[in-house]
Design a protein around this motif. Structure first.
Motif, PDB file in Angstrom:
ATOM      1  N   VAL A 174       3.190   3.863  -7.158  1.00 16.27           N
ATOM      2  CA  VAL A 174       3.513   2.435  -7.061  1.00 16.27           C
ATOM      3  C   VAL A 174       3.745   2.132  -5.580  1.00 16.27           C
ATOM      4  O   VAL A 174       4.687   2.643  -4.979  1.00 16.27           O
ATOM      5  N   GLY A 175       2.852   1.317  -4.993  1.00 15.81           N
ATOM      6  CA  GLY A 175       2.972   0.962  -3.581  1.00 15.81           C
ATOM      7  C   GLY A 175       1.818   1.518  -2.779  1.00 15.81           C
ATOM      8  O   GLY A 175       1.411   2.665  -2.977  1.00 15.81           O
ATOM      9  N   ASN A 176       1.264   0.665  -1.870  1.00 16.88           N
ATOM     10  CA  ASN A 176       0.152   1.119  -1.019  1.00 16.88           C
ATOM     11  C   ASN A 176       0.487   0.994   0.455  1.00 16.88           C
ATOM     12  O   ASN A 176      -0.337   0.652   1.284  1.00 16.88           O
ATOM     13  N   PRO A 178       2.316   3.256   3.814  1.00 16.66           N
ATOM     14  CA  PRO A 178       1.927   4.577   4.328  1.00 16.66           C
ATOM     15  C   PRO A 178       2.306   5.721   3.391  1.00 16.66           C
ATOM     16  O   PRO A 178       1.525   6.662   3.230  1.00 16.66           O
ATOM     17  N   ILE A 179       3.468   5.647   2.734  1.00 16.15           N
ATOM     18  CA  ILE A 179       3.836   6.741   1.834  1.00 16.15           C
ATOM     19  C   ILE A 179       2.846   6.806   0.679  1.00 16.15           C
ATOM     20  O   ILE A 179       2.314   7.867   0.337  1.00 16.15           O
ATOM     21  N   GLU A 182      -0.788   7.990   1.954  1.00 20.31           N
ATOM     22  CA  GLU A 182      -0.855   9.390   2.420  1.00 20.31           C
ATOM     23  C   GLU A 182      -0.720  10.353   1.235  1.00 20.31           C
ATOM     24  O   GLU A 182      -1.479  11.312   1.110  1.00 20.31           O
ATOM     25  N   PRO A 199       0.623  -4.992  -5.480  1.00 20.85           N
ATOM     26  CA  PRO A 199       0.188  -6.382  -5.647  1.00 20.85           C
ATOM     27  C   PRO A 199      -0.662  -6.906  -4.497  1.00 20.85           C
ATOM     28  O   PRO A 199      -1.456  -7.825  -4.686  1.00 20.85           O
ATOM     29  N   VAL A 230       3.859  -3.976 -10.644  1.00 24.67           N
ATOM     30  CA  VAL A 230       4.364  -3.283 -11.824  1.00 24.67           C
ATOM     31  C   VAL A 230       5.642  -3.996 -12.282  1.00 24.67           C
ATOM     32  O   VAL A 230       6.563  -4.215 -11.483  1.00 24.67           O
ATOM     33  N   ALA A 258       6.707   4.369  -4.120  1.00 20.74           N
ATOM     34  CA  ALA A 258       6.547   4.309  -2.659  1.00 20.74           C
ATOM     35  C   ALA A 258       6.628   2.843  -2.292  1.00 20.74           C
ATOM     36  O   ALA A 258       5.685   2.243  -1.787  1.00 20.74           O
ATOM     37  N   THR A 259       7.774   2.245  -2.607  1.00 22.85           N
ATOM     38  CA  THR A 259       7.926   0.791  -2.581  1.00 22.85           C
ATOM     39  C   THR A 259       8.874   0.328  -1.476  1.00 22.85           C
ATOM     40  O   THR A 259       9.604  -0.646  -1.638  1.00 22.85           O
ATOM     41  N   GLY A 260       8.873   1.022  -0.355  1.00 23.96           N
ATOM     42  CA  GLY A 260       9.671   0.590   0.785  1.00 23.96           C
ATOM     43  C   GLY A 260      11.041   1.251   0.821  1.00 23.96           C
ATOM     44  O   GLY A 260      11.340   2.152   0.030  1.00 23.96           O
ATOM     45  N   HIS A 306      10.521   1.416  11.070  1.00 25.22           N
ATOM     46  CA  HIS A 306      11.110   2.660  10.561  1.00 25.22           C
ATOM     47  C   HIS A 306      10.140   3.819  10.797  1.00 25.22           C
ATOM     48  O   HIS A 306       9.253   4.070   9.994  1.00 25.22           O
ATOM     49  N   PHE A 307      10.301   4.469  11.922  1.00 28.23           N
ATOM     50  CA  PHE A 307       9.491   5.644  12.233  1.00 28.23           C
ATOM     51  C   PHE A 307      10.382   6.655  12.937  1.00 28.23           C
ATOM     52  O   PHE A 307      11.343   6.279  13.623  1.00 28.23           O
ATOM     53  N   VAL A 338       1.014   5.563  13.305  1.00 30.78           N
ATOM     54  CA  VAL A 338      -0.172   6.212  12.742  1.00 30.78           C
ATOM     55  C   VAL A 338       0.042   6.408  11.249  1.00 30.78           C
ATOM     56  O   VAL A 338       1.105   6.874  10.836  1.00 30.78           O
TER      57      VAL A 338
HETATM   58  N1  LIG Z   1       2.796   7.793   8.950  1.00 26.48           N
HETATM   59  C1  LIG Z   1       3.959   7.176   9.084  1.00 26.48           C
HETATM   60  O1  LIG Z   1       4.407   6.833  10.170  1.00 26.48           O
HETATM   61  C2  LIG Z   1       4.769   6.939   7.858  1.00 26.48           C
HETATM   62  C3  LIG Z   1       4.474   7.581   6.671  1.00 26.48           C
HETATM   63  C4  LIG Z   1       5.246   7.328   5.563  1.00 26.48           C
HETATM   64  C5  LIG Z   1       6.311   6.451   5.656  1.00 26.48           C
HETATM   65  N2  LIG Z   1       6.594   5.838   6.821  1.00 26.48           N
HETATM   66  C6  LIG Z   1       7.711   4.861   6.901  1.00 26.48           C
HETATM   67  O2  LIG Z   1       8.403   4.861   5.678  1.00 26.48           O
HETATM   68  C7  LIG Z   1       8.735   3.538   5.301  1.00 26.48           C
HETATM   69  C8  LIG Z   1       8.512   3.341   3.822  1.00 26.48           C
HETATM   70  O3  LIG Z   1       7.128   3.429   3.481  1.00 26.48           O
HETATM   71  P1  LIG Z   1       6.566   2.802   2.135  1.00 26.48           P
HETATM   72  O4  LIG Z   1       5.120   3.128   2.048  1.00 26.48           O
HETATM   73  O5  LIG Z   1       7.455   3.120   0.994  1.00 26.48           O
HETATM   74  O6  LIG Z   1       6.876   1.269   2.370  1.00 26.48           O
HETATM   75  P2  LIG Z   1       6.092  -0.100   2.581  1.00 26.48           P
HETATM   76  O7  LIG Z   1       7.165  -1.105   2.621  1.00 26.48           O
HETATM   77  O8  LIG Z   1       5.143  -0.012   3.711  1.00 26.48           O
HETATM   78  O9  LIG Z   1       5.203  -0.278   1.263  1.00 26.48           O
HETATM   79  C9  LIG Z   1       5.770  -0.614   0.039  1.00 26.48           C
HETATM   80  C10 LIG Z   1       4.684  -0.955  -0.953  1.00 26.48           C
HETATM   81  O10 LIG Z   1       5.221  -1.073  -2.258  1.00 26.48           O
HETATM   82  C11 LIG Z   1       4.603  -2.172  -2.917  1.00 26.48           C
HETATM   83  N3  LIG Z   1       5.463  -2.612  -4.046  1.00 26.48           N
HETATM   84  C12 LIG Z   1       6.764  -3.017  -4.004  1.00 26.48           C
HETATM   85  N4  LIG Z   1       7.184  -3.337  -5.256  1.00 26.48           N
HETATM   86  C13 LIG Z   1       6.156  -3.109  -6.105  1.00 26.48           C
HETATM   87  C14 LIG Z   1       5.947  -3.238  -7.515  1.00 26.48           C
HETATM   88  N5  LIG Z   1       6.899  -3.673  -8.330  1.00 26.48           N
HETATM   89  N6  LIG Z   1       4.739  -2.914  -8.038  1.00 26.48           N
HETATM   90  C15 LIG Z   1       3.750  -2.468  -7.232  1.00 26.48           C
HETATM   91  N7  LIG Z   1       3.885  -2.318  -5.894  1.00 26.48           N
HETATM   92  C16 LIG Z   1       5.056  -2.639  -5.338  1.00 26.48           C
HETATM   93  C17 LIG Z   1       4.424  -3.169  -1.788  1.00 26.48           C
HETATM   94  O11 LIG Z   1       3.449  -4.114  -2.129  1.00 26.48           O
HETATM   95  C18 LIG Z   1       3.972  -2.256  -0.650  1.00 26.48           C
HETATM   96  O12 LIG Z   1       2.607  -1.996  -0.749  1.00 26.48           O
HETATM   97  C19 LIG Z   1       7.920   2.614   6.145  1.00 26.48           C
HETATM   98  O13 LIG Z   1       8.823   1.824   6.864  1.00 26.48           O
HETATM   99  C20 LIG Z   1       7.130   3.485   7.076  1.00 26.48           C
HETATM  100  O14 LIG Z   1       7.268   3.036   8.401  1.00 26.48           O
HETATM  101  C21 LIG Z   1       5.838   6.056   7.919  1.00 26.48           C
END
Ligand SMILES: NC(=O)c1ccc[n+]([C@@H]2O[C@H](COP(=O)([O-])OP(=O)(O)OC[C@H]3O[C@@H](n4cnc5c(N)ncnc54)[C@H](O)[C@@H]3O)[C@@H](O)[C@H]2O)c1
Ligand SMILES: Cc1cc2nc3c(=O)[nH]c(=O)nc-3n(C[C@H](O)[C@H](O)[C@H](O)COP(=O)(O)OP(=O)(O)OC[C@H]3O[C@@H](n4cnc5c(N)ncnc54)[C@H](O)[C@@H]3O)c2cc1C
Length: 468
Positions: A174-176, A178-179, A182, A199, A230, A258-260, A306-307, A338
Motif C-alpha cells: 500500500v503506497g507508491n 520510495p519505500i 523500492e 491513489p 485502500v 508504505a504510506t508515509g 526525511h532522508f 535518490v
Molecule cells: N531512497 C530514499 O531516499 C528513501 C527510501 C525509502 C524511504 N525514504 C523516506 O521515507 C519516507 C517515507 O516513505 P514512504 O514511501 O512511506 O512515503 P511517501 O509519503 O512518499 O508515500 C506514501 C504513499 O502512500 C500512499 N497512500 C497513503 N494512504 C493510502 C491508502 N489508504 N491507500 C493507498 N495508498 C495510500 C500515498 O498515496 C503515497 O503514494 C519518505 O519521507 C522518504 O523520504 C527515502
C-alpha cells in the motif's frame, strides 16, 4: 549548574552527527537512545532495504542475461540466506553507530527512554540531567492510515518487514512512494508476486518522465500496479484482502504499509519543555530551533524532507550552532535525493516542472539519453537520461534516471550548490566509456553559445585568414 553542555535525544543519523561533532569539540555531551543505536536508517530503513535490493539485483541478473548471450536461468532464491545477508550488512555497519564508538568520541551514552521534565532538564529513568542546549532527534514512525479493519490484519511496515525469513507468496504494497517502489521491485525480483495500490501517481516530487522510466521497469519485472485508495482490510487463514474505495478487491498473502511517516510524541514531555508540535512534527525555524529556542529539533521529527543525509546535515549544523555558536540555517536549494529502484531515479534542486512553475518560460532544459551513450549501449542497458535545468546562467536542478544515477548526480549537486560550475563540467576530461559523459554532454550543450558564437567565429576566421 548543568550536568552537561548538550543533551541529544535519539541516536539515529541526526543525533549521532550532532552528538559526535560536539563531543569532538570538547563539549560534555549526553546522547540518549532507547532502542537500537543507529536509528531507522541502520536498523529498519536504508541499510536493510539496500541490502535486499542488492540481492534482488543478483537474482534479476540471472534472469535477464539473454540479450547479452547468457542463457537466462531462474535463480534459486534462499530467502533465509537473503535475510542473513541483510542482517550481516546491518551488523557490519553497526560499530560506526555504536555506544562504544560514540563513547570513544567523548559522548556519555545513556540507554533508556528520555523525558523532557523542564525547559533545560531531561530524565532517563531515575537519572536527572540538564544542559543549556538540547537536541531532539527522535525520528518518525510508519504512518498507519485510517483503513477500516486494519487493526485486525497482520501488518508489515519497515519496522518488521526485514525480519521476514520466508518469502511472501503475494505481497500487497500500500503506497507508491520510495519505500513502496523500492521494496515492491526487490520482493518481486526475489520471487514474490507483488501488487502495489495507491491513489495517485508515484513519486510526485520527482521528474514525471524519469519516474515513468522506473515504473516501466517495475512493470516489466511483473509488479502489478492498481490505482486506488485502500479503504478496507480483512484477513483470514488464507491471507489478506484489501478493498479499494471504488469497490475493487485485492487478495494476497501479506500486506506492507508504505504510506508515509507520522510521529508519536506522547511521553516525550514536549509541553513541560515549552516545545510546540503539530500533525507534521515538531515546529522549527530555519535554524531548527523549536518554540523553546534553546531546544532544537532535527531530522525526521520535524516537518520537511526525511532522508538520512538531511538528518546528518542538520546534525552537522548543530555542531556549528551549538558547538561553535554560529547561527546556521538549513538550505535545501541543492538537496539531492535518490530512489533506489532499478533504474535509480536521482534528483537535485528543482525538477523541470518545479523550475517552470517558479521561473516561468525562461527555464531551459538540456537532455542526453543513455540510448546515445556508448557504455550504456555496450552494457545493453540504455534506459534513462540526464536532464539539466537552467534558469538564466544558473543550473537550478538536474534529474538522472538510469543505472547508477545516484552515484552520477554528485557533480550536478555541486553545481546547483554553487560549489562548481557548468562551464567547468563542460570542459572536464571524462573517462571513456562512461555514463557520466552524458552529464558533460548536457553541460557542454548548455554552454554551446559561449564557445560557438559570433565573436569566436569571427576570431577563428581571422586567425585562419592570417595563416592562409
Ligand atoms: N531512497 C530514499 O531516499 C528513501 C527510501 C525509502 C524511504 N525514504 C523516506 O521515507 C519516507 C517515507 O516513505 P514512504 O514511501 O512511506 O512515503 P511517501 O509519503 O512518499 O508515500 C506514501 C504513499 O502512500 C500512499 N497512500 C497513503 N494512504 C493510502 C491508502 N489508504 N491507500 C493507498 N495508498 C495510500 C500515498 O498515496 C503515497 O503514494 C519518505 O519521507 C522518504 O523520504 C527515502
Ligand atoms: C525502508 C526505508 C528506507 C529508507 N531508505 C533511505 C535511503 O535510501 N536514503 C535516505 O536518505 N533515507 C532513507 N530512508 C529515510 C531515513 O531512514 C530517515 O530519514 C533517517 O533514518 C532519519 O534519521 P533521524 O536521525 O532523523 O531519525 P531516526 O533514525 O528515526 O532516529 C531517531 C532515534 O530516536 C530514538 N528515540 C525516539 N524517542 C526517544 C526517546 N524519548 N528517548 C530516547 N530515544 C528516543 C529512536 O529509538 C531512534 O533510534 C529510508 C527509510 C525507510 C523507512
Amino acid at each position: 549548574m548543568y550536568t552537561h553542555d548538550l543533551i541529544v535525544i535519539g541516536a539515529g543519523a541526526g543525533g549521532l552527527t550532532a552528538a559526535g561533532g560536539c563531543a569532538r569539540l570538547g563539549l560534555r555531551v549526553a546522547l540518549i537512545e532507547r532502542s537500537a543505536m543507529g536509528g531507522d536508517c541502520l536498523n529498519t530503513g536504508c541499510v536493510p532495504s539496500k541490502a535486499l535490493i542488492a540481492a534482488a539485483a543478483r537474482a534479476h541478473a540471472l534472469r535477464s542475461g539473454a540479450a547479452l548471450g547468457i542463457a537466462a536461468v531462474e535463480p534459486a532464491v534462499d530467502f533465509a540466506a537473503v535475510h542473513a545477508h541483510v542482517h550481516r550488512a546491518i551488523a557490519a555497519i553497526a560499530p560506526v553507530d555504536s555506544a562504544e564508538h560514540m563513547t570513544e568520541l567523548g559522548c556519555e551514552v545513556i540507554r533508556g527512554d528520555a523525558v523532557l521534565t523542564g525547559r533545560a532538564a531531561v530524565a532517563v529513568g531515575d537519572r536527572k540531567i540538564s544542559a543549556p542546549r538540547i537536541v531532539l532527534a527522535v525520528g518518525s514512525r510508519p504512518q498507519i492510515p485510517n483503513i477500516e479493519g486494519l487493526a485486525d490484519v497482520p501488518l508489515l511496515t519497515n519496522e518488521n518487514v526485514f525480519a521476514l525469513d520466508t518469502l511472501p507468496r503475494h505481497l500487497l504494497v500500500v503506497g507508491n512512494g520510495p519505500i513502496g517502489l523500492e521494496l515492491a521491485q526487490a520482493f518481486r525480483r526475489l520471487g514474490a508476486e507483488v501488487t502495489v495500490a495507491a491513489p495517485g501517481g508515484a513519486l510526485p516530487k520527482d521528474d514525471a518522465e524519469a519516474v515513468a522510466v522506473a515504473l516501466d521497469s517495475l512493470a516489466n519485472d511483473g509488479v502489478n500496479f492498481i490505482r486506488g485508495e485502500v479503504s478496507h482490510a480483512a484477513s483470514d487463514a488464507t491471507g489478506v484482502t484489501l478493498t479499494l474505495k471504488g469497490g475493487e478487491t485485492l487478495s494476497g498473502s501479506h500486506v506492507l504499509l508504505a504510506t508515509g511517516r507520522s510521529h508519536d510524541f506522547a511521553g516525550l514531555g514536549l509541553d513541560a519543555a515549552g516545545v510546540q508540535h503539530d500533525a507534521d512534527g515538531i515546529v522549527v525555524d530555519a535554524r531548527r530551533r523549536t518554540s523553546n529556542p534553546r531546544i532544537y529539533a532535527i531530522g525526521d521529527c520535524r516537518p520537511g524532507p526525511h532522508f538520512t543525509h538531511v538528518s546528518g546535515y542538520e546534525g552537522a549544523n548543530i555542531v556549528l550552532e551549538v558547538g561553535l555558536g554560529l547561527p546556521t540555517k538549513a538550505d535545501y536549494s541543492a538537496l539531492p535525493w535518490v530512489t533506489y529502484t532499478d533504474p535509480e531515479v536521482a534528483q537535485v534542486g528543482l525538477t523541470e516542472v518545479a523550475a517552470r512553475k517558479r521561473h516561468g518560460d525562461t527555464v531551459r532544459v538540456w537532455r542526453e539519453d543513455f540510448a546515445d551513450n556508448d557504455r550504456a549501449i555496450a552494457e545493453g542497458d540504455t534506459r534513462g537520461f540526464v536532464k539539466l535545468v537552467k534558469h538564466g546562467r544558473k543550473l537550478v536542478g538536474a534529474t538522472i534516471v538510469g543505472a547508477g544515477a545516484g552515484d552520477l548526480i554528485l557533480p550536478a549537486a555541486m553545481i546547483v550548490a554553487g560549489k562548481s560550475s557548468l562551464f567547468g563540467l563542460a570542459s572536464l576530461i571524462v573517462p571513456y566509456p562512461n555514463r557520466s559523459e552524458n552529464l558533460k554532454k548536457a553541460a557542454f550543450a548548455s554552454q554551446d553559445a559561449l564557445v560557438f558564437n559570433r565573436f569566436t567565429r569571427g576570431w577563428a576566421q581571422l586567425l585562419a585568414r592570417l595563416r592562409r
